[in-house]
Design an enzyme around this catalytic site. Sequence first.
Site, short mmCIF file in Angstrom:
data_model
loop_
_atom_site.label_atom_id
_atom_site.label_comp_id
_atom_site.label_asym_id
_atom_site.label_seq_id
_atom_site.Cartn_x
_atom_site.Cartn_y
_atom_site.Cartn_z
N HIS A 1 -38.55 -12.03 52.22
CA HIS A 1 -39.11 -10.85 52.56
C HIS A 1 -39.57 -11.27 51.31
O HIS A 1 -41.59 -11.34 51.15
CB HIS A 1 -38.27 -9.85 52.33
CG HIS A 1 -38.82 -8.54 52.39
ND1 HIS A 1 -40.10 -8.20 53.59
CD2 HIS A 1 -39.10 -7.19 51.25
CE1 HIS A 1 -40.37 -7.57 53.70
NE2 HIS A 1 -40.44 -6.75 52.48
N HIS B 1 -48.35 -8.80 50.94
CA HIS B 1 -47.30 -8.08 51.76
C HIS B 1 -48.50 -7.68 53.15
O HIS B 1 -49.32 -6.62 52.98
CB HIS B 1 -47.09 -7.37 51.55
CG HIS B 1 -45.45 -7.08 52.10
ND1 HIS B 1 -45.47 -6.96 53.73
CD2 HIS B 1 -44.81 -6.03 51.23
CE1 HIS B 1 -44.50 -6.23 53.86
NE2 HIS B 1 -43.90 -5.20 52.65
N PHE C 1 -39.55 0.12 54.32
CA PHE C 1 -39.15 1.30 53.02
C PHE C 1 -38.04 2.01 54.61
O PHE C 1 -38.47 1.84 55.93
CB PHE C 1 -40.40 2.51 53.56
CG PHE C 1 -41.62 1.67 52.30
CD1 PHE C 1 -41.15 1.21 51.56
CD2 PHE C 1 -42.49 2.38 51.94
CE1 PHE C 1 -41.34 0.35 50.25
CE2 PHE C 1 -43.44 1.73 50.79
CZ PHE C 1 -42.99 0.98 49.93
#
Length: 421
Positions: free
Chosen positions: A310, A347, A406
Amino acid sequence: MKRRVVITGMGTINPIGKSVEETWKSVEEGKCGIDQITAYDVSERKVKLAGEVKDPGFEDVIDKKDLRKMDRYTKLAIMAAEEAMKDAGFLPEGAEKAVISEEDRDHFGVIASSGIGGISTIENEQMRGVERGFDRVSPHYIPTAISNMAAGHIAIRYGLHGMCSCVVTACASSSNAIGDAFRNVRDGYEDIMLCGGAEAAITPLSIGGFTSMKALTTQTDPKRASIPFDKERSGFVMGEGAGMLVIEEYEHAKKRGAKIYGEIVGYGVSCDAYHITAPTPDGSGAAACMKKAIKDAGIEPKDIDYINAHGTSTPMNDKGETAAIKLAFKDAAKDLKISSTKAMTGHLLGASGAVEAVITMKSICESYIPPTINYSVPDEECDLNIVPNEGIHEEIRYAMSNSLGFGGHNASLVFKRFKEA
């Protein structure tokens, strides 16, 4: 009996390429797609950099009348979907419509995700409402802005009557889309799926929101902005784009003579259940996800050769993901090759997992492990082999791609080099 699931088509548009071929060339060259924001005036803004898709060429693929009714994220999704459908052989050269049998249409589904959806449309219509009155916003506002509309447009465009869905799990969205599609094919609910995600959140409000929560870097040097696992990392760089895969049951693909890139063999999901934005400090949530994916694939940790991490370039993520990999892989962690291609793309939020799935599959096909570019200052808390600056030519049997979002959403996918049964 679980069915084999293979990848037969891929498409992407992102800051380092407008196709799979162009993206892979950029990966091999270690190209950085981060630059000054041009979408709006940043002269008075703290954040100056992003990974934009320049001159996307929407009008070459999408009718002008339809363009007016689509948010940018939907347009990006269609660009990637079009390439994937052509690559898989469902859009032959010169064909005006997808060539799919009626039987296949009923078992051909779509899962196209987005973490935020039509944020630019929402911003523009809010301003229009303030200026003209809210009863005069565009009648296309709602169907343009909602997050599931990319999936809807794609299904309509190709006449796909299978399941049509949109997973919204922040930065894990498109990895969940691919994983859920994988399960649907493996377990016999669908025979073919077009899956992935898109994001277009380089907007004043979106960048402002991430800036105020101190998630984005304020670096002005593109080469020191998105620097995953580097000790001087100071936040992520927003990117935009889309990635889409055509996946299908192996026997179905074989019967129609499809080109096969590789297999999806494992999928793991978990929730940190810890904090709305911060990962668990010990990495236990992400580790559980990786363990589930490995178990689902029927392999051992030592069988994984490469992880596309990630790796967002935020202090907490990179430290936490390193801890998670150590926890999940134990002694095998020291032999892993790990890199974050977000050093090149930035990202892409809900689209990141899909673009990284494309890159991970190409890594297996080309026997090449991408580098984590622009790495300079080692961090003792991120001490695994992150393939700094120079890629590695090496055969990859199994590769993993991680997405951590998130809300504590974690998703891991395991890909395998293809071999005939």
